[in-house]
Scaffold this motif. Structure first.
Motif, PDB file in Angstrom:
ATOM      1  N   CYS A   1       9.543   4.521  -4.969  1.00  0.00           N
ATOM      2  CA  CYS A   1       8.759   4.128  -6.128  1.00  0.00           C
ATOM      3  C   CYS A   1       8.790   5.209  -7.199  1.00  0.00           C
ATOM      4  CB  CYS A   1       7.318   3.902  -5.660  1.00  0.00           C
ATOM      5  SG  CYS A   1       6.223   3.421  -6.960  1.00  0.00           S
TER       6      CYS A   1
ATOM      7  N   TYR B   1       6.295   5.960  -9.031  1.00  0.00           N
ATOM      8  CA  TYR B   1       5.009   6.660  -9.078  1.00  0.00           C
ATOM      9  C   TYR B   1       4.841   7.553  -7.854  1.00  0.00           C
ATOM     10  CZ  TYR B   1       4.627   2.783 -12.318  1.00  0.00           C
ATOM     11  OH  TYR B   1       4.881   1.876 -13.310  1.00  0.00           O
TER      12      TYR B   1
ATOM     13  N   CYS C   1       1.697   8.174  -5.726  1.00  0.00           N
ATOM     14  CA  CYS C   1       0.303   8.088  -5.262  1.00  0.00           C
ATOM     15  C   CYS C   1       0.151   8.958  -4.015  1.00  0.00           C
ATOM     16  CB  CYS C   1      -0.061   6.655  -4.935  1.00  0.00           C
ATOM     17  SG  CYS C   1       0.197   5.554  -6.337  1.00  0.00           S
TER      18      CYS C   1
ATOM     19  N   CYS D   1       0.224   7.208  -0.644  1.00  0.00           N
ATOM     20  CA  CYS D   1       1.288   6.223  -0.421  1.00  0.00           C
ATOM     21  C   CYS D   1       1.960   6.403   0.943  1.00  0.00           C
ATOM     22  CB  CYS D   1       2.334   6.335  -1.513  1.00  0.00           C
ATOM     23  SG  CYS D   1       3.638   5.128  -1.316  1.00  0.00           S
TER      24      CYS D   1
ATOM     25  N   LEU E   1       4.757   5.396   1.860  1.00  0.00           N
ATOM     26  CA  LEU E   1       6.217   5.606   1.797  1.00  0.00           C
ATOM     27  C   LEU E   1       6.577   7.063   2.070  1.00  0.00           C
ATOM     28  CD1 LEU E   1       7.119   3.482  -1.371  1.00  0.00           C
ATOM     29  CD2 LEU E   1       7.356   2.832   1.031  1.00  0.00           C
TER      30      LEU E   1
ATOM     31  N   LYS F   1       1.801  -1.565  -9.921  1.00  0.00           N
ATOM     32  CA  LYS F   1       0.848  -0.815 -10.763  1.00  0.00           C
ATOM     33  C   LYS F   1       1.462  -0.640 -12.147  1.00  0.00           C
ATOM     34  CE  LYS F   1      -1.561   2.045  -7.351  1.00  0.00           C
ATOM     35  NZ  LYS F   1      -0.833   2.362  -6.127  1.00  0.00           N
TER      36      LYS F   1
ATOM     37  N   SER G   1       0.688  -0.664  -2.937  1.00  0.00           N
ATOM     38  CA  SER G   1       1.702  -0.579  -3.979  1.00  0.00           C
ATOM     39  C   SER G   1       1.043  -0.071  -5.255  1.00  0.00           C
ATOM     40  CB  SER G   1       2.320  -1.918  -4.253  1.00  0.00           C
ATOM     41  OG  SER G   1       3.219  -1.749  -5.319  1.00  0.00           O
TER      42      SER G   1
HETATM   43  S1  SF4 Z   1       1.244   3.346  -3.508  1.00  0.00           S
HETATM   44 FE1  SF4 Z   1       2.522   1.793  -4.551  1.00  0.00          FE
HETATM   45  S2  SF4 Z   1       2.578   2.484  -6.699  1.00  0.00           S
HETATM   46 FE2  SF4 Z   1       1.857   4.210  -5.491  1.00  0.00          FE
HETATM   47  S3  SF4 Z   1       3.684   5.415  -5.046  1.00  0.00           S
HETATM   48 FE3  SF4 Z   1       3.375   4.006  -3.318  1.00  0.00          FE
HETATM   49  S4  SF4 Z   1       4.585   2.191  -3.790  1.00  0.00           S
HETATM   50 FE4  SF4 Z   1       4.341   3.368  -5.696  1.00  0.00          FE
END
Ligand code: SF4
Lengths: 335, 270
Positions: free
Chosen positions: A88, A90, A92, A95, A97, A170, A335
């Motif tokens: 992504c 961004y 966060c 997150c 990921l 977002k 997300s």
């Molecule tokens: S929480 Fe969603 S918007 Fe934020 S970094 Fe992860 S994937 Fe991206």
């Protein structure tokens, strides 16, 4: 924005590859055999890579459409997710990921048609409409100017009335939506957090105000919108912070356009939380009091329940019970 | 702040001069430093490169937070003598390795093949050296991949083969590229700033203070370490045993008291 592009040998001549390369004429191009050679190596630092991620153009073979975790859904009986993109734009702090992947590079799978074929194949097996969630391993819209995935997906979903699509984002990249006629089987869902929390944790993402403004435009154009209050973040003055936030959101967005609202508290699988805490040893959210059960690390139960209940009361008060979908047990749907 | 790694003293000279490095260690491998930048001379070949890099990291583990940059000469079939390349791929026995580039770098990229004997065949369009792969594989065990890179200057090609190569030209080849080398190192150094913050200063001493009062098992020490780190993240303070409100009976109680201290802290995300 993108300085380095890795290209899998097999997709070097793919029309989407060529289009992306055209967009970044100055980017360094490096051909590789498989994206895993770049993406899956040990000893990578997600945090360092986040400073300037590379783009990897690849082919996704198999496992393109997967069942969504239980409790993930907005009222549908059959729920699936798919990811044309990993990672992504961004950053966060919560997150998942960062815990799941070793690399912060963006991997874009260019074989969109295979995703669509798999969704069709899946849908044909079902006796009821299916829900297909994009934005599980990425933000659905943030990289749209590069991928054009949503634009293509919408045109495809326009002919698949039994298949519902949720775009979760977002981002304020809504051009592709505004260009097309709204579809009944698509929900544009935006993850929202109170301004102080967004500022503190959702680095590089558009401000709350800009997200709401984008949602207003999408709703005005006739699209159904979804509100995702997930993850809810506990803080000492959460009642004050969230009350103001819900007021703001529900007073600005047209009730009739709201398809669904979901809530979920901050939670991560324990191994992801450990990885994140190592990546950001000075981060207050990750260093603060957290509790652990078999599956998740999250806020201590009393705090979590208080927060969820407060949010539920506010949401149900605003949109009623029918459109409210609490998601209490899935960590990976941010997300 | 970079650890430069070269095979030959002749490759080291321009770097020593440019960064005003002083000799630090003679044996088993020569090292130089100015306090910020460091240089290691490994000798020729993969075994030397791997052993020397492993030795230096073992000797000074804190260097694992710095960029490691292999600078050296290499052959290439067609590239012009003196041209500097960033290695974008190293050819391995099974597949390739791709140095992870996450900073601005305007240098042209090339593929590197590391061989065990000097080679003047110039059969394919790859840079050829004798240390690169071993340097990369060794360092990437200890140092974040994003900080391990190789820059190579073409020293011989099909038109100017190895047989006619004058070793005295080596310092000049590096010297002519020294500004580009240093600017790449600066970009890597900035990137290294985004590594996870190091352990707070004084934490080790603080843990010793706790251990001198209570007996902590190995896993309890790890928990203590984590809790003190968390407390520091939330307050920018190290919590010494004297700061605990009541006296603890044993290590287990110390750990739960620390948990309580953390829970008491205000949670304001702003
Ligand atoms: S929480 Fe969603 S918007 Fe934020 S970094 Fe992860 S994937 Fe991206």
């Amino acid at each position: 924005m993108i300085d380095t592009i890795y290209i899998e040998e097999a997709v070097q001549q793919h029309p989407r590859t060529l289009k992306v390369l055209e967009r970044f004429p100055k980017a360094r191009r490096i051909v590789c055999e498989r994206y895993g050679e770049i993406f899956n190596r040990a000893q990578q630092s997600f945090r360092v890579q986040k400073q300037k991620p590379a783009l990897v153009l690849a082919h996704k073979s198999g496992n393109r459409v997967l069942p969504a975790p239980a409790d993930y859904g907005i009222g549908g009986q059959h729920n699936f997710y798919f990811s044309h993109l990993y990672n992504c734009l961004y950053d966060c702090r919560y997150c998942f990921l960062q815990g799941m992947y070793r690399s912060a590079n963006y991997v874009m799978f260019v074989n969109y048609e295979d995703f669509f074929d798999d969704i069709k194949e899946q849908q044909d097996k079902l006796d009821a409409p299916g829900w297909y969630f994009s934005g599980y391993d990425c933000d659905s819209l943030a990289l749209e100017p590069v991928t054009h995935f949503v634009s293509e997906a919408l045109q495809w979903f326009a002919h698949q009335p039994q298949a519902n699509l949720e775009l979760r984002t977002k981002s304020t990249q809504i051009r592709s939506l505004l260009k097309l006629e709204p579809l009944d089987n698509v929900v544009v869902a935006c993850s929202l957090s109170p301004d102080p929390i967004a500022r503190s944790l959702e680095h590089d993402a558009p401000s709350l105000d800009r997200r709401i403004a984008a949602l207003e435009k999408v709703a005005e154009a006739g699209w159904r919108i979804g509100l995702r209050f997930d993850p809810l973040i506990w803080c000492d003055d959460y009642k004050e912070v969230y009350a103001k936030f819900f007021d703001d959101v529900f007073s600005r967005l047209p009730q009739a356009s709201i398809h669904s609202v979901s809530t979920g508290s901050f939670r991560l699988p324990p191994e992801f939380q450990q990885k994140l805490a190592k990546l950001y040893p000075r981060d207050a959210l990750l260093a603060g009091p957290l509790a652990r059960n078999d599956r998740w690390v999250g806020f201590p139960v009393e705090r979590e329940q208080a927060l969820l209940q407060f949010a539920q009361d506010q949401v149900v008060g605003a949109v009623g019970q029918d459109r409210f979908f609490p998601c209490q047990f899935s960590a990976e749907n941010v997300s | 702040m970079t650890v430069y790694v070269v095979a030959l003293p002749a490759e080291a000279r321009p770097i020593i001069d440019a960064l005003k490095l002083k000799r630090k260690i003679d044996k088993p491998w020569s090292t130089y430093s100015n306090g910020d930048d460091h240089l290691l001379v490994t000798g020729i070949g993969q075994l030397n490169a791997a052993a020397a890099c492993g030795w230096l990291i073992g000797h000074a583990p804190s260097l694992a937070r710095l960029p490691w940059l292999n600078i050296g000469i290499a052959g290439h079939a067609s590239h012009a003598l003196g041209e500097l390349f960033w290695v974008e791929k190293l050819q391995g026995v099974r597949g390739g390795y791709y140095p992870a580039l996450h900073c601005t770098n305007a240098l042209p990229g090339a593929v590197l093949k590391t061989v065990d004997e000097p080679c003047s065949l110039y059969v394919d369009e790859k840079l050829v050296d004798m240390e690169g792969l071993a340097f990369y594989l060794t360092c990437s065990r200890f140092v974040p991949l994003e900080l391990v890179h190789l820059l190579k200057v073409v020293s011989d090609n099909r038109e100017n083969p190895l047989e006619s190569f004058d070793k005295k030209s080596v310092p000049g080849l590096i010297q002519n590229n020294i500004d580009k080398i240093i600017s790449f190192s600066t970009a890597l150094t900035q990137l290294a700033d985004s590594l996870p913050e190091p352990t707070p200063v004084g934490l080790e001493e603080c843990i010793l203070e706790y251990s001198s009062r209570w007996r902590f098992s190995h896993s309890q020490t790890q928990q203590l370490y984590k809790l003190l780190n968390r407390y520091y993240a939330l307050t920018q303070l190290l919590l010494s045993p004297n700061d605990l409100e009541t006296k603890a009976r044993d290590a287990k109680q110390v750990l739960s008291m620390l948990e309580v201290e953390i829970e008491k802290l205000p949670v304001v995300l702003r």
